[in-house]
Scaffold this active site. Structure first.
Site, PDB file in Angstrom:
ATOM      1  N   TYR A  65       0.840  -1.214   0.000  1.00 10.63           N
ATOM      2  CA  TYR A  65       0.000   0.000   0.000  1.00 10.63           C
ATOM      3  C   TYR A  65       0.867   1.253   0.000  1.00 10.63           C
ATOM      4  O   TYR A  65       0.669   2.170  -0.797  1.00 10.63           O
ATOM      5  CB  TYR A  65      -0.916  -0.027   1.229  1.00 10.63           C
ATOM      6  CG  TYR A  65      -1.921   1.117   1.265  1.00 10.63           C
ATOM      7  CD1 TYR A  65      -3.060   1.089   0.466  1.00 10.63           C
ATOM      8  CD2 TYR A  65      -1.726   2.212   2.092  1.00 10.63           C
ATOM      9  CE1 TYR A  65      -3.980   2.122   0.492  1.00 10.63           C
ATOM     10  CE2 TYR A  65      -2.643   3.253   2.127  1.00 10.63           C
ATOM     11  CZ  TYR A  65      -3.766   3.204   1.327  1.00 10.63           C
ATOM     12  OH  TYR A  65      -4.682   4.236   1.351  1.00 10.63           O
ATOM     13  N   LYS A  79       1.277   4.163  -2.849  1.00  8.76           N
ATOM     14  CA  LYS A  79       0.919   5.560  -2.598  1.00  8.76           C
ATOM     15  C   LYS A  79       2.127   6.486  -2.807  1.00  8.76           C
ATOM     16  O   LYS A  79       1.965   7.627  -3.226  1.00  8.76           O
ATOM     17  CB  LYS A  79       0.322   5.715  -1.195  1.00  8.76           C
ATOM     18  CG  LYS A  79      -1.031   5.002  -1.037  1.00  8.76           C
ATOM     19  CD  LYS A  79      -2.080   5.513  -2.020  1.00  8.76           C
ATOM     20  CE  LYS A  79      -3.463   4.958  -1.757  1.00  8.76           C
ATOM     21  NZ  LYS A  79      -4.496   5.487  -2.676  1.00  8.76           N
TER      22      LYS A  79
HETATM   23  N1  LIG Z   1      -9.857   5.172   4.323  1.00 11.02           N
HETATM   24  C1  LIG Z   1      -8.637   5.599   4.658  1.00 11.02           C
HETATM   25  O1  LIG Z   1      -8.212   5.521   5.830  1.00 11.02           O
HETATM   26  C2  LIG Z   1      -7.765   6.242   3.609  1.00 11.02           C
HETATM   27  C3  LIG Z   1      -6.643   6.968   4.031  1.00 11.02           C
HETATM   28  C4  LIG Z   1      -5.824   7.562   3.085  1.00 11.02           C
HETATM   29  C5  LIG Z   1      -6.118   7.419   1.743  1.00 11.02           C
HETATM   30  N2  LIG Z   1      -7.203   6.711   1.365  1.00 11.02           N
HETATM   31  C6  LIG Z   1      -7.461   6.541  -0.066  1.00 11.02           C
HETATM   32  O2  LIG Z   1      -8.685   7.157  -0.384  1.00 11.02           O
HETATM   33  C7  LIG Z   1      -9.268   6.494  -1.509  1.00 11.02           C
HETATM   34  C8  LIG Z   1     -10.708   6.135  -1.202  1.00 11.02           C
HETATM   35  O3  LIG Z   1     -10.714   5.293  -0.084  1.00 11.02           O
HETATM   36  P1  LIG Z   1     -12.023   4.994   0.799  1.00 11.02           P
HETATM   37  O4  LIG Z   1     -11.588   4.998   2.204  1.00 11.02           O
HETATM   38  O5  LIG Z   1     -13.137   5.858   0.348  1.00 11.02           O
HETATM   39  O6  LIG Z   1     -12.243   3.465   0.391  1.00 11.02           O
HETATM   40  P2  LIG Z   1     -13.519   2.653  -0.095  1.00 11.02           P
HETATM   41  O7  LIG Z   1     -13.113   1.214   0.015  1.00 11.02           O
HETATM   42  O8  LIG Z   1     -14.744   3.098   0.614  1.00 11.02           O
HETATM   43  O9  LIG Z   1     -13.664   3.074  -1.623  1.00 11.02           O
HETATM   44  C9  LIG Z   1     -12.801   2.599  -2.620  1.00 11.02           C
HETATM   45  C10 LIG Z   1     -13.629   2.377  -3.877  1.00 11.02           C
HETATM   46  O10 LIG Z   1     -12.713   1.982  -4.932  1.00 11.02           O
HETATM   47  C11 LIG Z   1     -13.382   0.995  -5.693  1.00 11.02           C
HETATM   48  N3  LIG Z   1     -12.412   0.186  -6.442  1.00 11.02           N
HETATM   49  C12 LIG Z   1     -11.548  -0.719  -5.932  1.00 11.02           C
HETATM   50  N4  LIG Z   1     -10.860  -1.299  -6.936  1.00 11.02           N
HETATM   51  C13 LIG Z   1     -11.300  -0.738  -8.090  1.00 11.02           C
HETATM   52  C14 LIG Z   1     -10.987  -0.937  -9.458  1.00 11.02           C
HETATM   53  N5  LIG Z   1     -10.083  -1.845  -9.836  1.00 11.02           N
HETATM   54  N6  LIG Z   1     -11.649  -0.185 -10.382  1.00 11.02           N
HETATM   55  C15 LIG Z   1     -12.573   0.726 -10.009  1.00 11.02           C
HETATM   56  N7  LIG Z   1     -12.924   0.939  -8.736  1.00 11.02           N
HETATM   57  C16 LIG Z   1     -12.294   0.206  -7.786  1.00 11.02           C
HETATM   58  C17 LIG Z   1     -14.157   0.174  -4.681  1.00 11.02           C
HETATM   59  O11 LIG Z   1     -15.189  -0.579  -5.297  1.00 11.02           O
HETATM   60  C18 LIG Z   1     -14.660   1.257  -3.749  1.00 11.02           C
HETATM   61  O12 LIG Z   1     -15.944   1.725  -4.149  1.00 11.02           O
HETATM   62  C19 LIG Z   1      -8.372   5.294  -1.795  1.00 11.02           C
HETATM   63  O13 LIG Z   1      -7.472   5.597  -2.836  1.00 11.02           O
HETATM   64  C20 LIG Z   1      -7.623   5.104  -0.500  1.00 11.02           C
HETATM   65  O14 LIG Z   1      -6.388   4.453  -0.681  1.00 11.02           O
HETATM   66  C21 LIG Z   1      -8.037   6.121   2.262  1.00 11.02           C
END
Ligand SMILES: NC(=O)c1ccc[n+]([C@@H]2O[C@H](COP(=O)([O-])OP(=O)(O)OC[C@H]3O[C@@H](n4cnc5c(N)ncnc54)[C@H](O)[C@@H]3O)[C@@H](O)[C@H]2O)c1
Length: 271
Positions: A153, A157
């Site tokens: 991960y 990133k």
């Molecule tokens: N939640 C956290 O703590 C956090 C922290 C820092 C960064 N982020 C980043 O923020 C972004 C959103 O995360 P979130 O927390 O809303 O997660 P989430 O799991 O709620 O949403 C992620 C979405 O991406 C979709 N997805 C996954 N693989 C895919 C693919 N191959 N093609 C198209 N869609 C796909 C999933 O179906 C899901 O709807 C991500 O990039 C995550 O890495 C999240």
């Protein structure tokens, strides 16, 4: 700094069916944008588009696996130009290096690191032709610091951060008005990182998804290049002036490398 106002903009969000993708879609629609929503899970993207239309907004949804180059090209060819691309789709494995499956490692790099290339390459030409627009990459604070149980991960990133910074350099060299924004949040309470804990919530709180979504859209509208949340996380690059052992000790003191020890992730991870 010229940003892109949401009012009247066309905004594409990947991973828009859940978490901050969904919330950014709802907020962008509220601010007057029309939305193009992609997600691996077509049904969830469709539900968000329905939610937006029910509120009088404009949205189209499509099931797109952003790691599939052909699928991205095909979907992009059928999508009129957009003003903003938000590379938001993301996945996490949450296992130590030797405990993660090869498939999970590859998937993490494909979704988080490679997909922004395919999606951005599909829509950047339209932005360059208009000499306006914004390419947004939702990276992570894990793109600024390595974290135990996040080898894949964090690597993905760091790639997303480097991708956006390099693109920014290319656009600047060309005198282009197209903007980039890289977003590096600490943990967000969406369920993706279910179970993680923070040792020093005063400095490193678990972020609220709706606040993150609003902050990203405001950053796009203001033409900001980087958004690191919470503010304390902005010190990460500064801490690198320390000798490595002191840097590591500081990270351990803040509990960063124990944050994942209680990680469970989503009950039904996206496969
Ligand atoms: N939640 C956290 O703590 C956090 C922290 C820092 C960064 N982020 C980043 O923020 C972004 C959103 O995360 P979130 O927390 O809303 O997660 P989430 O799991 O709620 O949403 C992620 C979405 O991406 C979709 N997805 C996954 N693989 C895919 C693919 N191959 N093609 C198209 N869609 C796909 C999933 O179906 C899901 O709807 C991500 O990039 C995550 O890495 C999240």
């Amino acid at each position: 700094m010229r940003g892109v106002s949401m009012a009247g903009a066309r905004v594409l969000i990947t991973g828009a069916g859940s978490g901050i993708g969904r919330l950014m879609a709802l907020e962008a629609a509220y601010r007057g944008a029309s939305l193009v929503l992609w997600d691996l899970d077509a049904a969830s993207a469709t539900a968000v588009a329905d939610e937006i239309r029910d509120r009088g907004g404009s949205a189209a949804a499509r099931g797109v696996d952003v790691t599939d180059r052909a699928a991205v090209s095909e979907a992009a060819a059928e999508t009129p130009d957009v003003d903003v691309v938000i590379n938001n789709a993301g996945v996490v494995t949450g296992a130590r290096l030797l405990e993660a499956s090869e498939e999970a490692i590859e998937r993490t790099l494909h979704v988080n690191a490679h997909a922004p290339f395919w999606v951005t390459r599909a829509f950047l030409p339209g932005m360059l032709a208009q000499d306006r627009g914004s390419v947004v990459t939702i990276a992570s604070a894990a793109g600024l610091i390595g974290v135990a149980r996040q080898t894949d991960y964090s690597a993905s990133k760091w790639a997303a951060v480097g991708f956006t910074e390099s693109l920014r350099a290319e656009l600047r060299a060309d005198g282009s008005s197209v903007r980039t924004l890289v977003v590096c949040p600490y943990y967000i309470d969406t369920g993706m990182f279910e179970g993680v804990r923070t040792r020093v919530p005063l400095l490193l709180p678990i972020l609220q998804p709706d606040k993150v979504a609003r902050s990203v859209l405001t950053a796009i509208e203001r033409g900001r290049e980087q958004l690191v949340m919470p503010p304390f996380a902005r010190l990460t690059p500064v801490m690198r002036v320390l000798p490595v052992r002191a840097f590591d000790a500081m990270a351990d003191l803040l509990g960063i490398n124990r944050s994942m020890s209680t990680f469970v992730g989503r009950a039904t991870p996206v496969e």
